[in-house]
Design a protein around this motif. Structure first.
Motif, PDB file in Angstrom:
ATOM      1  N   UNK A 103       0.902  -1.223   0.117  1.00  0.00           N
ATOM      2  CA  UNK A 103      -0.068   0.180  -0.006  1.00  0.00           C
ATOM      3  C   UNK A 103       0.756   1.120   0.072  1.00  0.00           C
ATOM      4  N   UNK A 104       0.500   2.176  -0.951  1.00  0.00           N
ATOM      5  CA  UNK A 104       1.164   3.595  -1.110  1.00  0.00           C
ATOM      6  C   UNK A 104       0.115   4.401  -0.413  1.00  0.00           C
ATOM      7  N   UNK A 105       0.821   5.118   0.542  1.00  0.00           N
ATOM      8  CA  UNK A 105      -0.161   6.174   1.377  1.00  0.00           C
ATOM      9  C   UNK A 105       0.588   7.493   0.715  1.00  0.00           C
ATOM     10  N   UNK A 106      -0.241   8.600   1.093  1.00  0.00           N
ATOM     11  CA  UNK A 106      -0.180   9.943   0.430  1.00  0.00           C
ATOM     12  C   UNK A 106       1.134  10.697   0.918  1.00  0.00           C
ATOM     13  N   UNK A 107       1.573  10.021   2.186  1.00  0.00           N
ATOM     14  CA  UNK A 107       2.774  10.808   2.808  1.00  0.00           C
ATOM     15  C   UNK A 107       4.168  10.081   2.331  1.00  0.00           C
ATOM     16  N   UNK A 108       3.991   9.521   1.301  1.00  0.00           N
ATOM     17  CA  UNK A 108       5.069   9.015   0.607  1.00  0.00           C
ATOM     18  C   UNK A 108       5.672   7.630   1.315  1.00  0.00           C
ATOM     19  N   UNK A 109       4.977   6.963   1.970  1.00  0.00           N
ATOM     20  CA  UNK A 109       5.076   5.817   2.845  1.00  0.00           C
ATOM     21  C   UNK A 109       4.631   4.351   2.108  1.00  0.00           C
ATOM     22  N   UNK A 110       5.415   3.294   1.923  1.00  0.00           N
ATOM     23  CA  UNK A 110       4.947   2.337   1.445  1.00  0.00           C
ATOM     24  C   UNK A 110       4.867   1.198   2.474  1.00  0.00           C
ATOM     25  N   UNK A 111       3.881   0.664   2.798  1.00  0.00           N
ATOM     26  CA  UNK A 111       3.406  -0.350   3.878  1.00  0.00           C
ATOM     27  C   UNK A 111       3.043  -1.832   3.263  1.00  0.00           C
ATOM     28  N   UNK A 112       3.578  -2.708   3.870  1.00  0.00           N
ATOM     29  CA  UNK A 112       3.503  -4.076   3.421  1.00  0.00           C
ATOM     30  C   UNK A 112       2.885  -4.950   4.432  1.00  0.00           C
ATOM     31  N   UNK A 113       1.770  -5.815   3.790  1.00  0.00           N
ATOM     32  CA  UNK A 113       1.138  -6.549   4.815  1.00  0.00           C
ATOM     33  C   UNK A 113       1.096  -8.040   4.283  1.00  0.00           C
ATOM     34  N   UNK A 114       1.039  -9.013   5.319  1.00  0.00           N
ATOM     35  CA  UNK A 114       0.770 -10.441   4.670  1.00  0.00           C
ATOM     36  C   UNK A 114      -0.693 -10.631   4.120  1.00  0.00           C
ATOM     37  N   UNK A 115      -0.468 -11.075   2.906  1.00  0.00           N
ATOM     38  CA  UNK A 115      -1.808 -11.150   2.232  1.00  0.00           C
ATOM     39  C   UNK A 115      -3.005 -12.038   2.829  1.00  0.00           C
ATOM     40  N   UNK A 116      -2.607 -12.887   3.616  1.00  0.00           N
ATOM     41  CA  UNK A 116      -3.508 -14.170   4.265  1.00  0.00           C
ATOM     42  C   UNK A 116      -4.035 -13.429   5.534  1.00  0.00           C
ATOM     43  N   UNK A 117      -3.348 -12.848   6.408  1.00  0.00           N
ATOM     44  CA  UNK A 117      -3.478 -12.382   7.489  1.00  0.00           C
ATOM     45  C   UNK A 117      -3.662 -10.780   7.732  1.00  0.00           C
ATOM     46  N   UNK A 118      -2.859 -10.104   7.175  1.00  0.00           N
ATOM     47  CA  UNK A 118      -2.950  -8.763   7.309  1.00  0.00           C
ATOM     48  C   UNK A 118      -1.735  -8.162   8.501  1.00  0.00           C
ATOM     49  N   UNK A 119      -0.927  -9.015   8.632  1.00  0.00           N
ATOM     50  CA  UNK A 119       0.088  -8.812   9.416  1.00  0.00           C
ATOM     51  C   UNK A 119       1.170  -7.774   8.931  1.00  0.00           C
ATOM     52  N   UNK A 120       1.532  -6.812   9.435  1.00  0.00           N
ATOM     53  CA  UNK A 120       2.478  -6.080   8.824  1.00  0.00           C
ATOM     54  C   UNK A 120       3.824  -6.663   8.638  1.00  0.00           C
ATOM     55  N   UNK A 121       4.478  -6.386   7.615  1.00  0.00           N
ATOM     56  CA  UNK A 121       5.742  -7.038   7.248  1.00  0.00           C
ATOM     57  C   UNK A 121       7.198  -5.911   7.257  1.00  0.00           C
ATOM     58  N   UNK A 122       7.001  -5.007   6.504  1.00  0.00           N
ATOM     59  CA  UNK A 122       7.851  -3.744   6.499  1.00  0.00           C
ATOM     60  C   UNK A 122       7.353  -2.675   5.626  1.00  0.00           C
ATOM     61  N   UNK A 123       8.045  -1.537   5.917  1.00  0.00           N
ATOM     62  CA  UNK A 123       7.709  -0.295   5.401  1.00  0.00           C
ATOM     63  C   UNK A 123       9.005   0.468   4.638  1.00  0.00           C
ATOM     64  N   UNK A 124       8.552   1.290   3.906  1.00  0.00           N
ATOM     65  CA  UNK A 124       9.553   2.197   3.213  1.00  0.00           C
ATOM     66  C   UNK A 124       9.044   3.498   3.272  1.00  0.00           C
ATOM     67  N   UNK A 125      10.147   4.747   3.359  1.00  0.00           N
ATOM     68  CA  UNK A 125       9.648   5.873   3.412  1.00  0.00           C
ATOM     69  C   UNK A 125      10.249   6.782   2.364  1.00  0.00           C
ATOM     70  N   UNK A 126       9.909   7.994   1.860  1.00  0.00           N
ATOM     71  CA  UNK A 126      10.330   8.469   0.813  1.00  0.00           C
ATOM     72  C   UNK A 126       9.974   9.957   1.023  1.00  0.00           C
ATOM     73  N   UNK A 127      11.023  10.932   1.066  1.00  0.00           N
ATOM     74  CA  UNK A 127      10.544  12.193   1.606  1.00  0.00           C
ATOM     75  C   UNK A 127      10.093  13.018   0.479  1.00  0.00           C
TER      76      UNK A 127
END
Length: 398
Positions: A169-193
């Protein structure tokens, strides 16, 4: 005989008349210039032409309250013989691609105040949508039942990417968030200024083997490792130049496009580049940029410029093979290929078919009087268009 005082009075009156006349003339000049400037900023009037094909509308549907002025470019997703589309009022609908018959509809409780913005992402048996409050909702693609929910740090106005067991998921603050497709558990995120001022909208993420490609609001394109979010390389697409923040806007606001091993990215700053995907090495650049999505045709790369010109660029050099400027300032969507034609839609609900050979108009249809902002989609020879009022229309070429 005229006295000296009388002469002065007459001269003064004459000068006053001339001054007033001059003011009137100057006002006329400015009014003329204002009218010219206003006319120059208006959308181009549609030109008449002899249609050579007749697209057939095979069905239409009303999803409910559309995005209107959200600016999210809501776009349907076409997969497995279905159309999945979201409406701003918190509904997601699945329809049969060929008939428009509704398969299921998810509707959030009104008390939630859920406002869906970007279109759905589909994959791994899921349909995933994002909301203006940062909500991420995963639904079962078969029946529309809710599987899980998550939350990100800002509004989501672009379709999530569902691939390789992950929801990204890319949100409007420049952050990319990743979730497990089966459980919704958060995996990792990446930020861009983010820069101080950006275009309203985000580029959807693109996926290559083991790599995510993200077009960023500062004019760069980033390759990110799917496994852990590491940045593999970054390449400048559009350079922000000018004295003001407005002039320096250079968002990569069109989804990166993968065609074989070649990767294309286009900037709001009127620049498109071709990149060797594995290495990140630039291959060519063109001074024609696009917004809202690109499309690969057998003979070239299609894009719509911010000014409203549709271009076909040579894939191997970036040279313009043809351009169609007759839709200037009509707020075009990104183009899509439908048979032997390029298709774009505009702010007034018109859908335009252009010949891939030379860019000439071959057909035009209207899908209501409301704007189409999201890039039309094609599957199984069927073109599907979604307008900002929540209307879906499907066309087939006979």
């Amino acid at each position: 005989m005229l006295t000296r005082n009388m002469i002065r009075a007459v001269a003064g009156a004459t000068l006053l008349v001339l001054a007033l006349s001059g003011c009137s003339t100057m006002k006329g000049w400015f009014r003329g210039k204002d009218a010219e400037a206003k006319k120059a900023a208006e959308p181009a009037e549609l030109v008449d032409f002899q249609a050579t094909i007749k697209p057939r509308k095979i069905w239409s549907a009303n999803l409910g309250d559309g995005e209107q002025r959200i600016g999210a470019r809501q776009t349907p997703a076409l997969a497995d013989g279905r159309v999945y589309a979201a409406a701003a009022e918190g509904t997601v609908t699945a329809l049969d691609l060929h008939t428009g018959k509704e398969a299921w509809r998810f509707k959030a409780d009104k008390k939630e105040g859920l406002r869906l913005a970007g279109g759905p992402g589909v994959g791994e048996g899921l349909v995933v949508v994002g909301g203006l409050g940062g909500e991420v909702i995963a639904l079962d693609a078969a029946n529309g039942s809710e599987r899980w929910r998550a939350k990100v740090t800002s509004e989501v106005i672009v379709a999530p990417l569902v691939v390789q067991g992950l929801v990204i998921v890319r949100s409007n603050d420049g952050r990319i968030s990743t979730f497990d497709a089966s459980s919704g558990e958060r995996r990792w995120f990446s930020e861009h200024e983010l820069p101080p001022l950006t275009v309203r909208g985000n580029a959807p993420l693109a996926y290559g083997p083991g790599v995510l490609f993200s077009g960023n609001d500062d004019g760069t394109l980033t390759a990110i490792a799917l496994q852990d979010g590491r940045v593999l390389w970054e390449q400048m697409v559009g350079t922000g130049e000018g004295r003001t923040e407005l002039e320096r806007m250079s968002d990569v606001d069109s989804a990166p496009l993968i065609d074989g091993t070649q990767l294309f990215a286009s900037s709001f700053k009127n620049r498109t580049i071709a990149i060797d995907g594995p290495s990140g090495r630039p291959m060519w650049q063109s001074e024609h940029g696009g917004i809202g999505g690109m499309a690969a045709a057998p003979s070239g790369l299609l894009l719509s410029s911010p000014a409203g010109t549709v271009y076909m660029l040579d894939k191997y050099s970036g040279a313009a093979l043809w351009s169609q400027p007759a839709l200037a300032r009509r707020s075009l969507t990104g183009p899509v290929v439908h048979g032997d034609y390029a298709v774009v839609a505009d702010y007034d609900g018109y859908v335009h078919w252009l010949s891939l050979a030379d860019g000439q108009f071959v057909a035009r249809e209207r899908v209501g009087g409301k704007a189409v902002k999201g890039q039309p989609q094609v599957a199984d020879g069927i073109l599907v268009v979604q307008n900002v009022e929540g209307g879906l229309t499907a066309f087939r070429l006979d």
